[in-house]
Motif scaffolding. Sequence first.
Motif, PDB file in Angstrom:
ATOM      1  N   LEU A   1      -0.610   6.800  -0.518  1.00  0.00           N
ATOM      2  CA  LEU A   1       0.252   5.661  -0.812  1.00  0.00           C
ATOM      3  C   LEU A   1       1.614   6.118  -1.312  1.00  0.00           C
ATOM      4  O   LEU A   1       2.644   5.504  -0.981  1.00  0.00           O
ATOM      5  N   ASP A   2       1.657   7.182  -2.089  1.00  0.00           N
ATOM      6  CA  ASP A   2       2.948   7.708  -2.553  1.00  0.00           C
ATOM      7  C   ASP A   2       3.789   8.194  -1.384  1.00  0.00           C
ATOM      8  O   ASP A   2       5.014   7.967  -1.336  1.00  0.00           O
ATOM      9  N   ARG A   3       3.166   8.850  -0.404  1.00  0.00           N
ATOM     10  CA  ARG A   3       3.911   9.299   0.772  1.00  0.00           C
ATOM     11  C   ARG A   3       4.421   8.116   1.589  1.00  0.00           C
ATOM     12  O   ARG A   3       5.541   8.133   2.108  1.00  0.00           O
ATOM     13  N   LEU A   4       3.603   7.075   1.714  1.00  0.00           N
ATOM     14  CA  LEU A   4       4.034   5.892   2.450  1.00  0.00           C
ATOM     15  C   LEU A   4       5.176   5.182   1.733  1.00  0.00           C
ATOM     16  O   LEU A   4       6.090   4.642   2.374  1.00  0.00           O
ATOM     17  N   ARG A   5       5.152   5.168   0.402  1.00  0.00           N
ATOM     18  CA  ARG A   5       6.260   4.580  -0.350  1.00  0.00           C
ATOM     19  C   ARG A   5       7.553   5.340  -0.084  1.00  0.00           C
ATOM     20  O   ARG A   5       8.618   4.735   0.089  1.00  0.00           O
ATOM     21  N   ARG A   6       7.475   6.667  -0.061  1.00  0.00           N
ATOM     22  CA  ARG A   6       8.672   7.448   0.241  1.00  0.00           C
ATOM     23  C   ARG A   6       9.139   7.199   1.667  1.00  0.00           C
ATOM     24  O   ARG A   6      10.352   7.133   1.928  1.00  0.00           O
ATOM     25  N   LEU A   7       8.207   7.063   2.581  1.00  0.00           N
ATOM     26  CA  LEU A   7       8.552   6.799   3.980  1.00  0.00           C
ATOM     27  C   LEU A   7       9.321   5.496   4.120  1.00  0.00           C
ATOM     28  O   LEU A   7      10.263   5.392   4.918  1.00  0.00           O
ATOM     29  N   THR A   8       8.959   4.496   3.339  1.00  0.00           N
ATOM     30  CA  THR A   8       9.513   3.149   3.518  1.00  0.00           C
ATOM     31  C   THR A   8      10.622   2.812   2.531  1.00  0.00           C
ATOM     32  O   THR A   8      11.110   1.678   2.523  1.00  0.00           O
ATOM     33  N   GLY A   9      11.031   3.762   1.693  1.00  0.00           N
ATOM     34  CA  GLY A   9      12.020   3.431   0.688  1.00  0.00           C
ATOM     35  C   GLY A   9      11.485   2.436  -0.328  1.00  0.00           C
ATOM     36  O   GLY A   9      12.211   1.556  -0.808  1.00  0.00           O
ATOM     37  N   ASP A  10      10.205   2.556  -0.635  1.00  0.00           N
ATOM     38  CA  ASP A  10       9.531   1.723  -1.634  1.00  0.00           C
ATOM     39  C   ASP A  10       9.455   0.254  -1.229  1.00  0.00           C
ATOM     40  O   ASP A  10       9.481  -0.644  -2.068  1.00  0.00           O
ATOM     41  N   ARG A  11       9.322  -0.009   0.068  1.00  0.00           N
ATOM     42  CA  ARG A  11       9.114  -1.382   0.563  1.00  0.00           C
ATOM     43  C   ARG A  11       7.838  -1.360   1.401  1.00  0.00           C
ATOM     44  O   ARG A  11       7.863  -1.046   2.585  1.00  0.00           O
ATOM     45  N   LEU A  12       6.726  -1.692   0.756  1.00  0.00           N
ATOM     46  CA  LEU A  12       5.433  -1.435   1.373  1.00  0.00           C
ATOM     47  C   LEU A  12       4.417  -2.487   0.978  1.00  0.00           C
ATOM     48  O   LEU A  12       4.308  -2.858  -0.186  1.00  0.00           O
ATOM     49  N   LEU A  13       3.675  -2.958   1.966  1.00  0.00           N
ATOM     50  CA  LEU A  13       2.483  -3.778   1.746  1.00  0.00           C
ATOM     51  C   LEU A  13       1.286  -3.010   2.292  1.00  0.00           C
ATOM     52  O   LEU A  13       1.295  -2.609   3.467  1.00  0.00           O
ATOM     53  N   VAL A  14       0.276  -2.800   1.460  1.00  0.00           N
ATOM     54  CA  VAL A  14      -0.962  -2.164   1.901  1.00  0.00           C
ATOM     55  C   VAL A  14      -2.088  -3.183   1.793  1.00  0.00           C
ATOM     56  O   VAL A  14      -2.282  -3.790   0.733  1.00  0.00           O
ATOM     57  N   LEU A  15      -2.812  -3.378   2.875  1.00  0.00           N
ATOM     58  CA  LEU A  15      -3.995  -4.235   2.898  1.00  0.00           C
ATOM     59  C   LEU A  15      -5.217  -3.346   3.087  1.00  0.00           C
ATOM     60  O   LEU A  15      -5.245  -2.516   4.003  1.00  0.00           O
ATOM     61  N   SER A  16      -6.203  -3.512   2.226  1.00  0.00           N
ATOM     62  CA  SER A  16      -7.379  -2.639   2.283  1.00  0.00           C
ATOM     63  C   SER A  16      -8.638  -3.436   2.011  1.00  0.00           C
ATOM     64  O   SER A  16      -8.686  -4.264   1.090  1.00  0.00           O
ATOM     65  N   ALA A  17      -9.665  -3.177   2.804  1.00  0.00           N
ATOM     66  CA  ALA A  17     -10.985  -3.789   2.606  1.00  0.00           C
ATOM     67  C   ALA A  17     -12.011  -2.667   2.489  1.00  0.00           C
ATOM     68  O   ALA A  17     -12.063  -1.780   3.352  1.00  0.00           O
ATOM     69  N   ASP A  18     -12.804  -2.723   1.447  1.00  0.00           N
ATOM     70  CA  ASP A  18     -13.782  -1.650   1.222  1.00  0.00           C
ATOM     71  C   ASP A  18     -14.746  -2.090   0.127  1.00  0.00           C
ATOM     72  O   ASP A  18     -14.496  -3.064  -0.589  1.00  0.00           O
ATOM     73  N   LYS A  19     -15.827  -1.359  -0.015  1.00  0.00           N
ATOM     74  CA  LYS A  19     -16.714  -1.564  -1.152  1.00  0.00           C
ATOM     75  C   LYS A  19     -16.112  -0.869  -2.359  1.00  0.00           C
ATOM     76  O   LYS A  19     -15.429   0.154  -2.208  1.00  0.00           O
ATOM     77  N   GLY A  20     -16.323  -1.431  -3.546  1.00  0.00           N
ATOM     78  CA  GLY A  20     -15.768  -0.770  -4.716  1.00  0.00           C
ATOM     79  C   GLY A  20     -15.547  -1.705  -5.883  1.00  0.00           C
ATOM     80  O   GLY A  20     -16.179  -2.762  -5.997  1.00  0.00           O
ATOM     81  N   TYR A  21     -14.608  -1.324  -6.763  1.00  0.00           N
ATOM     82  CA  TYR A  21     -14.391  -1.985  -8.046  1.00  0.00           C
ATOM     83  C   TYR A  21     -12.925  -2.354  -8.203  1.00  0.00           C
ATOM     84  O   TYR A  21     -12.036  -1.551  -7.891  1.00  0.00           O
TER      85      TYR A  21
END
Length: 549
Positions: free
Chosen positions: A291-311
Amino acid sequence: MSLIAPILSLMPHRGDLHLLRPELPEELEDLPSTAEGEWRRLSESEVWQAQRGFFHHQGVGAWSKGTVPHYITTNPALARAYAQVVIGYWRDWQRDAMGGGEEPFYILELGAGSGRFGYMFLRALLELRQRSPLASLPFCYILSDFTESNLQFWQSHRSLQPFVEQGVLDFALFDAEKDGEVRLRRAGRTLEPARLARPLVAIANYVFDSIPHDAFAVKDGQLHECLFSHGGLALDGKNPEWFQEVLPEFRSRPIDPAYYPEPGFNALLASYASRLGNSTFLFEVAALRCLDRLRRLTGDRLLVLSADKGYVDEESLQGLGEPHLEGHGSFSLAVNFHAIGAHVAASGGRALFGGHPRSSINICAFLNGAPPGGYVECELAFHEHVVRAGPDDTYTVRRGAEAHYESMTTVQLLSLIRLTRDDPRVVRDCLPALMEKVEEADASLKKEVATVVRRAWDNHYPIGEERDLAFEVGLLMVRAGLHEEALFYFNASLELCGAASATLWNVGMCHLALGRFDEAVARLRRARELDAHVIPLNAFRPNKESSPP
């Protein structure tokens, strides 16, 4: 004229996913030990390299054979919910007349696997975009994974070709564990840090649970790392049963506060040490760095959608026991979405989680950067299509209804298919019940059966599974007396699965029922050429490999 063949017994659904073992050992240090030198950080264990080898050598077969679970994150309900959120995200940015010219909005799917989710998402997104003020907004969806064989599969898949021709689909070899730029296979350009004119959407379904984690324990306020041993045996991901050789063990030891080179990671660990009681927790080190690399890629303009088991909250991390590696050809771990959200918040972003406990899957959104007017539309879409009544609820209702299909009316079964956003898996599972009821339906209801099933068929993305859905739906249409519709599905079966005497026989009988004598004779003769023992009115094809009796 009735042309009915036996319907295959339904494939059993995968059992509920187990997360972590509930017991916390009194002293993790006292666990049985193995040879010196085998204990290491979980994220540095050989199991991750074997995991990569498994997916590299299995390719799409990891999903088509049913080895790796994927339905819950590759269904039309989830795809449409994501599409609604993305439309809201775009509207927030477009409301403030941001620049970008003709450059598209990019959507990057990490670990796209078979490509099935991307196919369903694109269908939903194109429909919603056309019905919105964004009808002319340029975008490009990027299917990505770390193994070349998956890219080759997508590029040759006939269901994806219309999207390629429309210019809304590209492909990339992208490793979520290390890459910071995206090389587009078709466009021939590279998306590099600080060069994207528009914000990026990233999708990560069943990804963060399968890339390196670390594990920690809190004991009386003191933070310990949980070192891991897989039992000392050589692991070979080429062997599809490799995970059965893993004998996981953990032992813990106190750690220095400066555990990671990233100060933000250490601050989050310190927060857990001060706030959690005696508990263990997982730390998604690979996901956070991605996610940090993707933030740098986008100039800190990022939406991440994630579906998974967890907390998703701190309360759910209290009192957890030793981490559990869930095996399914590969393996996965429960995702600490709370840690991801806290890390995003520390960088100035925010996390969106569901508002009530989830029975099967957690769907999360992580936002960095914001248009001047804020994320009004995006957050509204997430609330309406994920929080209030979302894909997890749809999945729960479907699971509850499964045992009652035979007692449901045709109208109720059609309602369920619509509720699941035209899910071909639900159609497949409802087929025995529909077969029993459709003959008694009136002409109007039979027409609606055909309409609803056709919409679900349009969401079908074949990846080589055993079941021949087209053949089975063709039998349903025959039972309904809709021979033209039946021909569509039997011909689809021939195209997808190859010539088979049973299918050709049914094609011939449908032509005969429609008064097309010459076409009927040609298909029936061809069926006899393939199998001289084919039995009229009882054509049966158990799977793609076997022949009719």
